[in-house]
Write a protein that holds these residues in place. Structure first.
Motif, PDB file in Angstrom:
ATOM      1  N   CYS A  72       2.623  10.197 -16.195  1.00 49.73           N
ATOM      2  CA  CYS A  72       3.841   9.578 -15.677  1.00 49.73           C
ATOM      3  C   CYS A  72       3.675   9.339 -14.178  1.00 49.73           C
ATOM      4  N   SER A  73       2.946   8.317 -13.836  1.00 46.53           N
ATOM      5  CA  SER A  73       2.675   8.049 -12.427  1.00 46.53           C
ATOM      6  C   SER A  73       2.943   6.588 -12.105  1.00 46.53           C
ATOM      7  N   ILE A  74       3.339   6.348 -10.870  1.00 44.64           N
ATOM      8  CA  ILE A  74       3.519   5.001 -10.346  1.00 44.64           C
ATOM      9  C   ILE A  74       2.589   4.876  -9.137  1.00 44.64           C
ATOM     10  N   LYS A  75       1.716   3.885  -9.181  1.00 46.58           N
ATOM     11  CA  LYS A  75       0.716   3.731  -8.128  1.00 46.58           C
ATOM     12  C   LYS A  75       0.958   2.452  -7.339  1.00 46.58           C
ATOM     13  N   GLN A  76       0.685   2.543  -6.060  1.00 48.58           N
ATOM     14  CA  GLN A  76       0.781   1.376  -5.190  1.00 48.58           C
ATOM     15  C   GLN A  76      -0.422   1.374  -4.251  1.00 48.58           C
ATOM     16  N   THR A  77      -1.174   0.299  -4.302  1.00 40.70           N
ATOM     17  CA  THR A  77      -2.383   0.182  -3.499  1.00 40.70           C
ATOM     18  C   THR A  77      -2.331  -1.108  -2.687  1.00 40.70           C
ATOM     19  N   VAL A  78      -2.555  -0.995  -1.397  1.00 39.66           N
ATOM     20  CA  VAL A  78      -2.533  -2.169  -0.524  1.00 39.66           C
ATOM     21  C   VAL A  78      -3.756  -2.141   0.387  1.00 39.66           C
ATOM     22  N   LEU A 163      -5.292  -7.463  -0.780  1.00 45.33           N
ATOM     23  CA  LEU A 163      -4.860  -7.109  -2.128  1.00 45.33           C
ATOM     24  C   LEU A 163      -3.697  -6.131  -2.066  1.00 45.33           C
ATOM     25  N   ALA A 164      -2.670  -6.405  -2.866  1.00 44.78           N
ATOM     26  CA  ALA A 164      -1.528  -5.496  -2.981  1.00 44.78           C
ATOM     27  C   ALA A 164      -1.185  -5.350  -4.452  1.00 44.78           C
ATOM     28  N   VAL A 165      -1.134  -4.105  -4.929  1.00 47.89           N
ATOM     29  CA  VAL A 165      -0.862  -3.840  -6.343  1.00 47.89           C
ATOM     30  C   VAL A 165       0.211  -2.768  -6.466  1.00 47.89           C
ATOM     31  N   TYR A 166       1.225  -3.068  -7.262  1.00 51.99           N
ATOM     32  CA  TYR A 166       2.240  -2.084  -7.645  1.00 51.99           C
ATOM     33  C   TYR A 166       2.126  -1.909  -9.151  1.00 51.99           C
ATOM     34  N   ASP A 167       1.873  -0.668  -9.599  1.00 46.36           N
ATOM     35  CA  ASP A 167       1.603  -0.425 -11.016  1.00 46.36           C
ATOM     36  C   ASP A 167       2.457   0.732 -11.533  1.00 46.36           C
ATOM     37  N   ILE A 185       8.593  -6.612  -3.532  1.00 45.04           N
ATOM     38  CA  ILE A 185       7.702  -7.708  -3.125  1.00 45.04           C
ATOM     39  C   ILE A 185       7.650  -7.814  -1.605  1.00 45.04           C
ATOM     40  N   HIS A 186       8.811  -7.715  -0.949  1.00 48.06           N
ATOM     41  CA  HIS A 186       8.842  -7.754   0.520  1.00 48.06           C
ATOM     42  C   HIS A 186       8.058  -6.576   1.097  1.00 48.06           C
ATOM     43  N   GLU A 187       8.186  -5.426   0.474  1.00 52.49           N
ATOM     44  CA  GLU A 187       7.452  -4.242   0.949  1.00 52.49           C
ATOM     45  C   GLU A 187       5.950  -4.461   0.837  1.00 52.49           C
ATOM     46  N   LEU A 188       5.500  -5.000  -0.289  1.00 51.99           N
ATOM     47  CA  LEU A 188       4.071  -5.256  -0.482  1.00 51.99           C
ATOM     48  C   LEU A 188       3.545  -6.265   0.536  1.00 51.99           C
ATOM     49  N   VAL A 189       4.323  -7.317   0.783  1.00 55.11           N
ATOM     50  CA  VAL A 189       3.896  -8.340   1.742  1.00 55.11           C
ATOM     51  C   VAL A 189       3.855  -7.769   3.159  1.00 55.11           C
ATOM     52  N   GLN A 191       3.203  -4.758   4.011  1.00 54.45           N
ATOM     53  CA  GLN A 191       2.007  -3.924   4.123  1.00 54.45           C
ATOM     54  C   GLN A 191       0.733  -4.768   4.082  1.00 54.45           C
ATOM     55  N   LEU A 192       0.788  -5.857   3.327  1.00 52.15           N
ATOM     56  CA  LEU A 192      -0.380  -6.726   3.208  1.00 52.15           C
ATOM     57  C   LEU A 192      -0.697  -7.434   4.518  1.00 52.15           C
ATOM     58  N   PHE A 193       0.356  -7.765   5.270  1.00 49.18           N
ATOM     59  CA  PHE A 193       0.179  -8.431   6.567  1.00 49.18           C
ATOM     60  C   PHE A 193       0.697  -7.535   7.684  1.00 49.18           C
ATOM     61  N   SER A 194       0.259  -6.295   7.653  1.00 53.42           N
ATOM     62  CA  SER A 194       0.743  -5.298   8.609  1.00 53.42           C
ATOM     63  C   SER A 194       0.116  -5.442   9.987  1.00 53.42           C
ATOM     64  N   THR A 195      -0.779  -6.424  10.165  1.00 53.24           N
ATOM     65  CA  THR A 195      -1.436  -6.591  11.465  1.00 53.24           C
ATOM     66  C   THR A 195      -0.532  -7.252  12.490  1.00 53.24           C
ATOM     67  N   GLY A 196       0.635  -7.736  12.037  1.00 51.00           N
ATOM     68  CA  GLY A 196       1.572  -8.305  13.010  1.00 51.00           C
ATOM     69  C   GLY A 196       2.139  -9.634  12.580  1.00 51.00           C
ATOM     70  N   LYS A 197       3.067 -10.178  13.367  1.00 43.67           N
ATOM     71  CA  LYS A 197       3.701 -11.459  13.088  1.00 43.67           C
ATOM     72  C   LYS A 197       2.847 -12.596  13.642  1.00 43.67           C
ATOM     73  N   TYR A 198       2.937 -13.734  12.991  1.00 43.16           N
ATOM     74  CA  TYR A 198       2.139 -14.878  13.409  1.00 43.16           C
ATOM     75  C   TYR A 198       3.045 -16.079  13.656  1.00 43.16           C
ATOM     76  N   PRO A 199       2.766 -16.879  14.697  1.00 37.75           N
ATOM     77  CA  PRO A 199       3.551 -18.086  14.937  1.00 37.75           C
ATOM     78  C   PRO A 199       3.263 -19.146  13.890  1.00 37.75           C
ATOM     79  N   LEU A 200       4.209 -20.050  13.687  1.00 31.41           N
ATOM     80  CA  LEU A 200       4.063 -21.095  12.673  1.00 31.41           C
ATOM     81  C   LEU A 200       3.171 -22.211  13.189  1.00 31.41           C
TER      82      LEU A 200
END
Length: 213
Positions: A72-78, A163-167, A185-189, A191-200
């Motif tokens: 009974c486990s929930i895994k999250q890998t980013v 890569l971001a996986v919620y299982d 989904i917002h949490e995964l994103v 963490q996936l782009f945790s290096t900072g904000k980027y201009p458009l």
């Protein structure tokens, strides 16, 4: 029983217990002391077998509980997208097998991280954009509908760079599997782009990223 003839004298012979044969000892009520001494090894053997059986049952229950807890486990890998800070744009490849709300939430989460978003048909090549992303998701029903699995991949060309996986596939016995899919989904994103904000801005060829093995 021997009969005593009239006129004969009664003769009594005392025989010691040691002089009795084994067969004689078994006769009548038997030897109480011998019976007790014979029962003691049987009782000890039964007690040892019972103790071993109880230990085996306890071990089996312990292993079973460990299996249930582990199962009974929930895994999250980013594995975050490793960039040097340059602006970027991501092209999302449609997945018609996943409900549209997932892609909409993913797109909104990217924009919240100052990433430009373009949507491509699912037959589009990964080389169409500098950065391309694919996604997959599955829902399940258990007293209620919940997101059981979510996967987001980010490519630079054909190289996987994020890569971001919620299982929650094995989280059947956990009540915290009933999450808000959009928030996850917002949490995964994030963490996936945790290096900072980027201009458009449009990405430049100098963008570098370390591929994931």
């Amino acid at each position: 029983m021997a009969r005593r003839l009239k006129g004969e004298k009664a003769v009594f012979v005392l025989v010691s217990r040691d002089q009795l044969t084994n067969e004689q000892r078994k006769g009548g009520h038997g030897d109480v002391t011998g019976s007790r001494s014979g029962m003691e090894p049987l009782q000890k053997g039964y007690s040892m077998k019972l103790h071993r059986f109880e230990r085996a049952i306890s071990t089996a229950i312990f292993v079973l509980l460990l299996g249930v807890i582990h199962g009974c486990s929930i895994k999250q890998t980013v594995k975050p997208v490793e960039l040097t800070g340059q602006p970027m744009e991501i092209c999302i490849v449609k997945n018609e097998k996943v409900r549209p709300s997932f892609r909409e939430a993913y797109s909104d989460a990217l924009k919240a991280n100052s990433v430009q978003v373009r949507t491509l048909d699912e037959t589009t090549s990964l080389n169409e954009c500098t950065f391309t992303s694919t996604y997959a998701a599955h829902w399940a029903w258990d007293l209620g509908l919940y997101m059981r699995y979510a996967e987001i991949k980010v490519y630079r060309g054909v190289a996987l760079v994020g890569l971001a996986v919620y299982d929650a596939t094995w989280g059947g016995g956990r009540p915290d599997k009933f999450i808000n899919a959009e928030n996850k989904i917002h949490e995964l994103v994030d963490q996936l782009f945790s290096t900072g904000k980027y201009p458009l801005l449009t990405p430049t060829p100098s963008v570098s990223a370390a591929p994931i093995e």
